[in-house]
Scaffold this motif. Structure first.
Motif, mmCIF file in Angstrom:
data_model
loop_
_atom_site.group_PDB
_atom_site.id
_atom_site.type_symbol
_atom_site.label_atom_id
_atom_site.label_comp_id
_atom_site.label_asym_id
_atom_site.label_seq_id
_atom_site.Cartn_x
_atom_site.Cartn_y
_atom_site.Cartn_z
ATOM 1 N N ASP A 97 42.359 -75.037 -76.215
ATOM 2 C CA ASP A 97 42.685 -75.237 -74.802
ATOM 3 C C ASP A 97 42.593 -73.930 -74.027
ATOM 4 O OD1 ASP A 97 43.744 -76.874 -72.584
ATOM 5 O OD2 ASP A 97 45.484 -75.540 -72.775
ATOM 6 N N ARG A 98 43.121 -72.855 -74.581
ATOM 7 C CA ARG A 98 43.048 -71.541 -73.907
ATOM 8 C C ARG A 98 41.604 -71.069 -73.789
ATOM 9 N NH1 ARG A 98 47.741 -70.657 -76.755
ATOM 10 N NH2 ARG A 98 46.631 -69.698 -78.499
ATOM 11 N N CYS A 99 40.811 -71.322 -74.825
ATOM 12 C CA CYS A 99 39.400 -70.922 -74.815
ATOM 13 C C CYS A 99 38.637 -71.660 -73.712
ATOM 14 C CB CYS A 99 38.787 -71.207 -76.182
ATOM 15 S SG CYS A 99 37.063 -70.743 -76.348
ATOM 16 N N LEU A 100 38.854 -72.952 -73.617
ATOM 17 C CA LEU A 100 38.174 -73.730 -72.580
ATOM 18 C C LEU A 100 38.685 -73.375 -71.183
ATOM 19 C CD1 LEU A 100 37.983 -77.213 -74.300
ATOM 20 C CD2 LEU A 100 36.110 -75.621 -73.878
ATOM 21 N N ASP A 101 39.990 -73.144 -71.055
ATOM 22 C CA ASP A 101 40.549 -72.780 -69.755
ATOM 23 C C ASP A 101 40.024 -71.442 -69.255
ATOM 24 O OD1 ASP A 101 42.001 -75.084 -69.553
ATOM 25 O OD2 ASP A 101 43.917 -74.186 -70.148
ATOM 26 N N ALA A 102 39.804 -70.510 -70.182
ATOM 27 C CA ALA A 102 39.316 -69.188 -69.798
ATOM 28 C C ALA A 102 37.825 -69.209 -69.470
ATOM 29 C CB ALA A 102 39.585 -68.188 -70.914
ATOM 30 N N ARG A 113 38.810 -69.047 -83.787
ATOM 31 C CA ARG A 113 38.599 -68.114 -82.684
ATOM 32 C C ARG A 113 37.637 -68.707 -81.660
ATOM 33 N NH1 ARG A 113 34.394 -63.839 -83.204
ATOM 34 N NH2 ARG A 113 32.868 -64.614 -84.677
ATOM 35 N N CYS A 114 37.617 -68.088 -80.497
ATOM 36 C CA CYS A 114 36.793 -68.556 -79.392
ATOM 37 C C CYS A 114 35.410 -67.905 -79.478
ATOM 38 C CB CYS A 114 37.482 -68.197 -78.073
ATOM 39 S SG CYS A 114 36.734 -68.945 -76.631
ATOM 40 N N ARG A 115 34.376 -68.718 -79.420
ATOM 41 C CA ARG A 115 33.003 -68.209 -79.454
ATOM 42 C C ARG A 115 32.366 -68.353 -78.081
ATOM 43 N NH1 ARG A 115 31.281 -66.840 -84.276
ATOM 44 N NH2 ARG A 115 32.127 -67.837 -86.116
ATOM 45 N N THR A 116 31.519 -67.406 -77.729
ATOM 46 C CA THR A 116 30.841 -67.468 -76.442
ATOM 47 C C THR A 116 29.735 -68.512 -76.490
ATOM 48 O OG1 THR A 116 29.360 -65.697 -77.104
ATOM 49 C CG2 THR A 116 31.338 -65.075 -75.884
ATOM 50 N N THR A 117 29.427 -69.074 -75.334
ATOM 51 C CA THR A 117 28.436 -70.160 -75.279
ATOM 52 C C THR A 117 27.008 -69.649 -75.248
ATOM 53 O OG1 THR A 117 28.632 -70.196 -72.876
ATOM 54 C CG2 THR A 117 29.988 -71.749 -74.123
#
Length: 131
Positions: A97-102, A113-117
């Motif tokens: 959720d934090r990854c998508l919100d950011a 972890r969050c990966r860049t698109t």
């Protein structure tokens, strides 16, 4: 005069408990919506704990049940916090959720972890492979 002071303190206690209940229930509903896609068994336990926590907080308004409701509230809130901070499925859903919100990208559930698109593929040797 003693009854009047008692009734004023009682009204203030009910007002404060109601405000805390409203904020806590709003936070828990939002939290439940965020973690909804996870494992149904963990979600069931998490949801039941939220309900017990909220109803025990409401129960503290009744003098007859106040002590037991405070004990149940503290125990259920501690379980809620433990699940919130230490259950990996819940942590993953909050991270996603934090990854998508950011707006940074997508959440990798395998590496947590969050990966860049802008990566079309991620490999251990080369890392982020761009087009």
């Amino acid at each position: 005069m003693s009854k009047q002071v008692f009734s004023i303190s009682r009204v203030v206690t009910i007002f404060i408990t109601t405000i805390i209940f409203l904020f806590l229930s709003l936070f828990m509903v939002i939290d439940f919506v965020i973690v909804f896609p996870m494992n149904k068994y963990i979600l069931f336990i998490y949801g039941i704990d939220m309900i017990v926590c909220l109803f025990s907080l409401l129960g503290t308004m009744f003098v007859k049940f106040r002590k037991i409701c405070y004990v149940v509230f503290v125990v259920s809130f501690a379980i809620y916090l433990a699940m919130y901070h230490f259950n990996m499925a819940i942590i993953d859903e909050h991270g996603a959720d934090r990854c998508l919100d950011a707006g940074k990208g997508v959440w990798d559930y395998k590496e947590h972890r969050c990966r860049t698109t802008d990566c079309w593929r991620w490999s251990w040797e080369k890392g982020c492979e761009k087009e």
